[in-house]
Design a protein around this motif. Sequence first.
Motif, mmCIF file in Angstrom:
data_model
loop_
_atom_site.group_PDB
_atom_site.id
_atom_site.type_symbol
_atom_site.label_atom_id
_atom_site.label_comp_id
_atom_site.label_asym_id
_atom_site.label_seq_id
_atom_site.Cartn_x
_atom_site.Cartn_y
_atom_site.Cartn_z
ATOM 1 N N UNK A 160 30.848 31.490 43.474
ATOM 2 C CA UNK A 160 32.177 30.894 43.361
ATOM 3 C C UNK A 160 32.541 30.697 41.883
ATOM 4 N N UNK A 161 33.793 30.989 41.574
ATOM 5 C CA UNK A 161 34.306 30.835 40.209
ATOM 6 C C UNK A 161 35.610 30.048 40.256
ATOM 7 N N UNK A 162 35.742 29.097 39.323
ATOM 8 C CA UNK A 162 37.020 28.426 39.157
ATOM 9 C C UNK A 162 38.013 29.332 38.451
ATOM 10 N N UNK A 163 39.159 28.783 38.106
ATOM 11 C CA UNK A 163 40.224 29.581 37.478
ATOM 12 C C UNK A 163 39.740 30.183 36.167
ATOM 13 N N UNK A 164 39.808 31.511 36.068
ATOM 14 C CA UNK A 164 39.378 32.244 34.874
ATOM 15 C C UNK A 164 40.350 33.402 34.636
ATOM 16 N N UNK A 165 40.513 33.837 33.370
ATOM 17 C CA UNK A 165 41.297 35.046 33.115
ATOM 18 C C UNK A 165 40.602 36.275 33.716
ATOM 19 N N UNK A 166 41.393 37.281 34.037
ATOM 20 C CA UNK A 166 40.827 38.511 34.600
ATOM 21 C C UNK A 166 39.836 39.148 33.623
ATOM 22 N N UNK A 167 40.052 38.956 32.322
ATOM 23 C CA UNK A 167 39.132 39.514 31.338
ATOM 24 C C UNK A 167 37.718 38.987 31.487
ATOM 25 N N UNK A 168 37.577 37.739 31.942
ATOM 26 C CA UNK A 168 36.232 37.204 32.171
ATOM 27 C C UNK A 168 35.522 37.981 33.270
ATOM 28 N N UNK A 169 36.255 38.285 34.327
ATOM 29 C CA UNK A 169 35.649 39.040 35.425
ATOM 30 C C UNK A 169 35.327 40.472 34.991
ATOM 31 N N UNK A 170 36.160 41.031 34.134
ATOM 32 C CA UNK A 170 35.872 42.368 33.618
ATOM 33 C C UNK A 170 34.572 42.359 32.831
ATOM 34 N N UNK A 171 34.346 41.293 32.080
ATOM 35 C CA UNK A 171 33.118 41.204 31.308
ATOM 36 C C UNK A 171 31.885 41.063 32.181
ATOM 37 N N UNK A 172 32.026 40.406 33.308
ATOM 38 C CA UNK A 172 30.872 40.196 34.195
ATOM 39 C C UNK A 172 30.634 41.359 35.140
ATOM 40 N N UNK A 173 31.704 41.879 35.726
ATOM 41 C CA UNK A 173 31.557 42.859 36.801
ATOM 42 C C UNK A 173 32.105 44.241 36.460
ATOM 43 N N UNK A 174 32.817 44.363 35.342
ATOM 44 C CA UNK A 174 33.380 45.649 34.954
ATOM 45 C C UNK A 174 34.879 45.690 35.129
ATOM 46 N N UNK A 175 35.560 46.593 34.410
ATOM 47 C CA UNK A 175 37.025 46.645 34.448
ATOM 48 C C UNK A 175 37.597 47.041 35.803
ATOM 49 N N UNK A 176 36.902 47.887 36.551
ATOM 50 C CA UNK A 176 37.428 48.294 37.860
ATOM 51 C C UNK A 176 37.462 47.102 38.811
ATOM 52 N N UNK A 177 36.435 46.280 38.766
ATOM 53 C CA UNK A 177 36.397 45.079 39.596
ATOM 54 C C UNK A 177 37.582 44.174 39.252
ATOM 55 N N UNK A 178 37.795 43.930 37.945
ATOM 56 C CA UNK A 178 38.888 43.059 37.521
ATOM 57 C C UNK A 178 40.245 43.635 37.907
ATOM 58 N N UNK A 179 40.394 44.956 37.779
ATOM 59 C CA UNK A 179 41.674 45.580 38.127
ATOM 60 C C UNK A 179 41.985 45.406 39.604
ATOM 61 N N UNK A 180 40.968 45.441 40.451
ATOM 62 C CA UNK A 180 41.187 45.303 41.890
ATOM 63 C C UNK A 180 41.696 43.915 42.261
ATOM 64 N N UNK A 181 41.461 42.931 41.412
ATOM 65 C CA UNK A 181 41.880 41.570 41.719
ATOM 66 C C UNK A 181 43.374 41.361 41.521
ATOM 67 N N UNK A 182 44.012 42.228 40.748
ATOM 68 C CA UNK A 182 45.387 41.968 40.305
ATOM 69 C C UNK A 182 46.370 41.855 41.468
ATOM 70 N N UNK A 183 46.224 42.706 42.476
ATOM 71 C CA UNK A 183 47.166 42.658 43.597
ATOM 72 C C UNK A 183 46.502 42.233 44.901
ATOM 73 N N UNK A 184 45.345 41.586 44.802
ATOM 74 C CA UNK A 184 44.625 41.144 45.998
ATOM 75 C C UNK A 184 45.280 39.874 46.530
ATOM 76 N N UNK A 185 45.630 39.828 47.807
ATOM 77 C CA UNK A 185 46.244 38.609 48.351
ATOM 78 C C UNK A 185 45.246 37.452 48.380
#
Length: 284
Positions: free
Chosen positions: A179-204
């Motif tokens: 579980x993660x609290x509110x973070x910028x998408x760039x944080x997720x890109x750093x942890x899981x990679x840019x494709x993972x972060x990109x998939x979050x942008x339009x996820x409901x």
Amino acid sequence: MTWRALLREPLVQFLLVGLALFALHARVRPDPDRAMRVDPERVARARAGLAERLGRAPDDRELAAALRDALDDERMVREAVRLGLDRDDPIVRRRLIQKLRLAYESTADVDARDDAALLALRDAEPARYSAPARLALTQVLAARGRHPDPEAAARELVRRLEGGADPAELGDPGPHARRFGLRPAGDYAGMFGPEFAAALSDMPEGTWSIVQSQLGAHAVRVDDRAPAELLPLAAARPRLAADLAERRRAEAVQAALDDLRRSDPADLDALPADLAAALTEQGL
């Protein structure tokens, strides 16, 4: 002819302006012999510099030698300039340009306490001075190397999670939290990679999806989102102050260059008309 009438004559006015400019120049021009003058102030500076370098107070012979060397350096500089050795030397030219640019920049009016100017800069470029959008999520990993088909394993995780299973009790251990609290998408890109972060942008929000990363396949749910927001002045002040100072220094240099272009215009007579016109548009 009265004095008042005489003063209205263009030739007389021209002569008076010339005399005033000559007097002003005589007052503000640098003293050419100042660099060769040895006065108590110069001796004190030399003594302090020597004491710092030697770690003790210099004696008179050491002080005299230091002053002699400084005067010899000035003599050599003058002689080099007299012989024209400063001309057509790219290193000297570059250094002179740098020093003049720094002199122009030093005239800039930079005040980090000018809140009105800082706020105007922030509001003119809100995207630059905003906190990025953030999102909170839960992820459960089907690790690569632990499953023949990580995506199929992730689909099973989604089925069980949608059925009410606790994310903390499912999935494989990984290097990151579930579980993660509110973070910028760039944080997720750093942890899981840019494709993972990109998939979050339009996820409901509130629904489980499968997202790939270099770690494997993840069951992911976006739990919350916070939009980008303009930073308050207190938070943005350091960056705003640095940007404002850089902008003001650039403006000071540009204003000085504009003055130089007006006072020392380029000779474009030998150029084709189109090129000369283009250079004229550039203020040259």
